[in-house]
Design a protein around this motif. Structure first.
Motif, mmCIF file in Angstrom:
data_model
loop_
_atom_site.group_PDB
_atom_site.id
_atom_site.type_symbol
_atom_site.label_atom_id
_atom_site.label_comp_id
_atom_site.label_asym_id
_atom_site.label_seq_id
_atom_site.Cartn_x
_atom_site.Cartn_y
_atom_site.Cartn_z
ATOM 1 N N GLY A 13 -10.110 -24.583 26.109
ATOM 2 C CA GLY A 13 -9.270 -25.304 27.057
ATOM 3 C C GLY A 13 -8.107 -24.480 27.580
ATOM 4 N N ASP A 14 -7.259 -25.145 28.323
ATOM 5 C CA ASP A 14 -6.138 -24.487 28.992
ATOM 6 C C ASP A 14 -4.940 -24.392 28.045
ATOM 7 O OD1 ASP A 14 -4.554 -23.359 30.928
ATOM 8 O OD2 ASP A 14 -4.159 -25.241 31.994
ATOM 9 N N PHE A 15 -4.364 -23.214 27.951
ATOM 10 C CA PHE A 15 -3.164 -23.041 27.132
ATOM 11 C C PHE A 15 -2.312 -21.913 27.700
ATOM 12 C CE2 PHE A 15 -6.245 -20.124 25.263
ATOM 13 C CZ PHE A 15 -5.500 -18.994 24.962
ATOM 14 N N GLU A 16 -1.047 -21.941 27.315
ATOM 15 C CA GLU A 16 -0.081 -20.956 27.810
ATOM 16 C C GLU A 16 0.813 -20.504 26.660
ATOM 17 O OE1 GLU A 16 3.905 -20.910 30.724
ATOM 18 O OE2 GLU A 16 2.726 -22.744 30.446
ATOM 19 N N GLU A 17 0.986 -19.198 26.527
ATOM 20 C CA GLU A 17 1.924 -18.677 25.532
ATOM 21 C C GLU A 17 3.337 -18.668 26.134
ATOM 22 O OE1 GLU A 17 0.934 -15.322 22.933
ATOM 23 O OE2 GLU A 17 -0.994 -15.217 24.015
ATOM 24 N N ILE A 18 4.293 -19.105 25.339
ATOM 25 C CA ILE A 18 5.689 -19.149 25.776
ATOM 26 C C ILE A 18 6.550 -18.427 24.743
ATOM 27 C CG2 ILE A 18 7.661 -20.630 26.324
ATOM 28 C CD1 ILE A 18 5.615 -22.824 27.044
ATOM 29 N N LEU B 63 10.312 -15.511 19.468
ATOM 30 C CA LEU B 63 9.322 -16.276 18.724
ATOM 31 C C LEU B 63 8.179 -16.663 19.650
ATOM 32 C CD1 LEU B 63 11.657 -18.706 16.704
ATOM 33 C CD2 LEU B 63 10.954 -16.362 16.142
ATOM 34 N N ASN B 64 6.990 -16.663 19.093
ATOM 35 C CA ASN B 64 5.808 -17.008 19.873
ATOM 36 C C ASN B 64 5.515 -18.502 19.767
ATOM 37 O OD1 ASN B 64 2.358 -16.950 19.711
ATOM 38 N ND2 ASN B 64 3.395 -16.063 21.464
ATOM 39 N N SER B 65 5.171 -19.096 20.875
ATOM 40 C CA SER B 65 4.738 -20.491 20.875
ATOM 41 C C SER B 65 3.590 -20.631 21.860
ATOM 42 C CB SER B 65 5.896 -21.425 21.266
ATOM 43 O OG SER B 65 6.264 -21.224 22.619
ATOM 44 N N VAL B 66 2.827 -21.698 21.689
ATOM 45 C CA VAL B 66 1.697 -21.955 22.586
ATOM 46 C C VAL B 66 1.758 -23.402 23.052
ATOM 47 C CG1 VAL B 66 -0.820 -22.058 22.813
ATOM 48 C CG2 VAL B 66 0.228 -20.219 21.483
ATOM 49 N N LEU B 67 1.575 -23.595 24.345
ATOM 50 C CA LEU B 67 1.482 -24.925 24.923
ATOM 51 C C LEU B 67 0.024 -25.182 25.282
ATOM 52 C CD1 LEU B 67 2.882 -27.474 26.035
ATOM 53 C CD2 LEU B 67 3.135 -26.269 28.219
ATOM 54 N N PHE B 68 -0.585 -26.128 24.570
ATOM 55 C CA PHE B 68 -1.967 -26.527 24.832
ATOM 56 C C PHE B 68 -1.938 -27.676 25.844
ATOM 57 C CE2 PHE B 68 -1.652 -24.789 20.605
ATOM 58 C CZ PHE B 68 -2.753 -23.955 20.492
ATOM 59 N N LYS B 69 -2.658 -27.512 26.947
ATOM 60 C CA LYS B 69 -2.504 -28.435 28.074
ATOM 61 C C LYS B 69 -3.677 -29.399 28.220
ATOM 62 C CE LYS B 69 0.147 -24.944 30.611
ATOM 63 N NZ LYS B 69 0.238 -24.143 31.856
ATOM 64 N N ASP C 32 -0.290 -33.072 25.951
ATOM 65 C CA ASP C 32 -0.104 -31.652 25.700
ATOM 66 C C ASP C 32 0.388 -31.487 24.266
ATOM 67 O OD1 ASP C 32 -0.737 -31.173 28.346
ATOM 68 O OD2 ASP C 32 1.351 -30.894 28.991
ATOM 69 N N THR C 33 0.165 -30.295 23.711
ATOM 70 C CA THR C 33 0.662 -29.991 22.366
ATOM 71 C C THR C 33 1.397 -28.665 22.396
ATOM 72 O OG1 THR C 33 -1.245 -31.104 21.370
ATOM 73 C CG2 THR C 33 0.056 -29.699 19.927
ATOM 74 N N PHE C 34 2.624 -28.682 21.942
ATOM 75 C CA PHE C 34 3.460 -27.480 21.903
ATOM 76 C C PHE C 34 3.630 -27.070 20.440
ATOM 77 C CE2 PHE C 34 7.824 -25.647 21.617
ATOM 78 C CZ PHE C 34 7.642 -24.533 22.419
ATOM 79 N N MET C 35 3.308 -25.818 20.151
ATOM 80 C CA MET C 35 3.323 -25.352 18.769
ATOM 81 C C MET C 35 4.120 -24.055 18.652
ATOM 82 S SD MET C 35 -0.034 -25.127 16.315
ATOM 83 C CE MET C 35 -0.506 -26.790 16.796
ATOM 84 N N LEU C 36 5.023 -24.019 17.690
ATOM 85 C CA LEU C 36 5.896 -22.863 17.467
ATOM 86 C C LEU C 36 5.507 -22.157 16.184
ATOM 87 C CD1 LEU C 36 8.646 -21.300 18.090
ATOM 88 C CD2 LEU C 36 9.700 -22.962 16.528
ATOM 89 N N ASP C 37 5.463 -20.825 16.227
ATOM 90 C CA ASP C 37 5.335 -20.039 14.993
ATOM 91 C C ASP C 37 6.734 -19.629 14.545
ATOM 92 O OD1 ASP C 37 2.840 -19.878 13.830
ATOM 93 O OD2 ASP C 37 2.146 -18.235 15.111
ATOM 94 N N TYR C 38 7.080 -19.989 13.306
ATOM 95 C CA TYR C 38 8.381 -19.633 12.747
ATOM 96 C C TYR C 38 8.499 -18.107 12.619
ATOM 97 C CZ TYR C 38 7.317 -24.399 11.207
ATOM 98 O OH TYR C 38 6.912 -25.718 11.171
ATOM 99 N N ARG C 39 9.669 -17.619 12.342
ATOM 100 C CA ARG C 39 9.876 -16.169 12.204
ATOM 101 C C ARG C 39 8.916 -15.583 11.158
ATOM 102 N NH1 ARG C 39 16.031 -14.445 13.424
ATOM 103 N NH2 ARG C 39 16.660 -16.299 14.583
ATOM 104 N N GLY C 40 8.298 -14.467 11.530
ATOM 105 C CA GLY C 40 7.379 -13.805 10.620
ATOM 106 C C GLY C 40 5.981 -14.371 10.637
ATOM 107 N N TYR C 41 5.774 -15.475 11.343
ATOM 108 C CA TYR C 41 4.456 -16.101 11.471
ATOM 109 C C TYR C 41 3.808 -15.664 12.785
ATOM 110 C CZ TYR C 41 5.286 -19.478 7.659
ATOM 111 O OH TYR C 41 5.521 -20.071 6.432
ATOM 112 N N GLY C 42 2.511 -15.398 12.733
ATOM 113 C CA GLY C 42 1.802 -15.047 13.956
ATOM 114 C C GLY C 42 2.418 -13.861 14.663
ATOM 115 N N LYS C 43 2.768 -14.052 15.925
ATOM 116 C CA LYS C 43 3.360 -12.978 16.731
ATOM 117 C C LYS C 43 4.881 -13.091 16.835
ATOM 118 C CE LYS C 43 0.333 -13.514 20.272
ATOM 119 N NZ LYS C 43 -0.314 -13.153 21.566
ATOM 120 N N SER C 44 5.479 -13.974 16.031
ATOM 121 C CA SER C 44 6.933 -14.137 16.064
ATOM 122 C C SER C 44 7.627 -13.014 15.307
ATOM 123 C CB SER C 44 7.332 -15.492 15.454
ATOM 124 O OG SER C 44 6.903 -16.555 16.272
#
Length: 269
Positions: A47-52, A62-68, A102-114
């Motif tokens: 599906g459609d998503f955007e990295e913010i 910090l990396n986050s993703v918005l799933f649309k 929509d679902t907005f998801m944040l990776d905390y510091r040190g997680y994923g690409k944060s």
């Protein structure tokens, strides 16, 4: 004999002090289990998503993703648990997308690409606040639902206590980390705890309606914690106990899915 007993006592006292010091200084490694991803990692979500990119108060990224969803009624700010990264947690967005959110998801510091690493409770609160402010640029506050799972429930409750989101949803919450510590590690002094997320206290200042889901077979955080949280409920709040549900997999529980559909369908604001 007396000297030998004193020697044994001194040994155990020294060992206890060493354990306490180790727990204090290595607390982050005990509580948080991040999956680290390369900066150029490419997500492969459906599906459609955007990295913010979220810029923190101390200029970290910090990396986050918005799933649309196609015709979203609003957005769910999903604060995930203590392990993994968005790469794994992103699966849950499919359920909410099917319900037109929509679902907005944040990776905390040190997680994923944060960037960076977690080093304090206040830092975590500040980072989540920064992410919420970014979300407010895209959605009116009455269209934002804050949802926290496990460790994320304390962060979600704290955030909701500072804002007026449409709804606060907690999955498998604790009353406080100190309360969990008292049950599982009662031999340790409380002052060692640097991350005492006090969900019960935060709920007292939450104006949004609160819905709690907890499995009655939760082997990590006993559902009695949610019964205790219920004491802080307002008239519009509710607790839903999921039968035969363990700590993991709440999103896949059919009772949870059906109740969430009713809750989100009734979101008329």
């Amino acid at each position: 004999m007396k000297k030998m007993l004193l020697g044994i006592l001194a040994f155990f006292l020294a060992a206890y002090v060493i354990v306490c010091v180790g727990i204090y200084f290595y607390q982050e490694k005990i509580i948080f289990y991040p999956e680290k991803l390369p900066e150029n990692y490419t997500f492969k979500f459906e599906g459609d998503f955007e990295e913010i990119t979220i810029k923190t108060q101390d200029n970290k990224h910090l990396n986050s993703v918005l799933f649309k969803a196609q015709n979203p009624k609003g957005v769910i700010f999903y604060l995930h648990g203590n392990g993994g990264s968005i790469n794994g947690w992103g699966e849950v967005a499919q359920l909410y997308r099917s319900m037109n959110y929509d679902t907005f998801m944040l990776d905390y510091r040190g997680y994923g690409k944060s960037e960076d690493k977690i080093n304090s409770k206040d830092q975590l609160f500040s980072d989540v606040e920064s992410a919420y402010k970014e979300l407010l640029k895209k959605y009116p506050e009455n269209k934002i639902i804050i949802l926290g799972y496990s460790v994320g429930t304390g962060l979600a409750a704290k955030l909701a206590s500072m804002h007026n989101a449409r709804l606060l949803i907690l999955q498998a919450p604790y009353y406080s980390i100190e309360d969990e510590m008292s049950q599982k590690f009662s031999f340790l002094p409380k002052f060692l705890l640097k991350y005492n997320f006090e969900t019960g206290e935060y709920l007292k200042n939450v104006e949004s309606p609160v819905v709690i889901f907890h499995g009655d077979k939760d082997e990590v955080i006993n559902y009695k914690a949610s019964l205790k949280l219920k004491d802080n409920f307002k008239k519009d709040d509710s607790l839903i106990i999921l039968k035969n549900q363990s700590h993991n997999g709440i999103t896949d529980n059919l009772d949870y899915q059906n109740r969430m559909k009713l809750i989100l369908d009734s979101d008329k604001k």
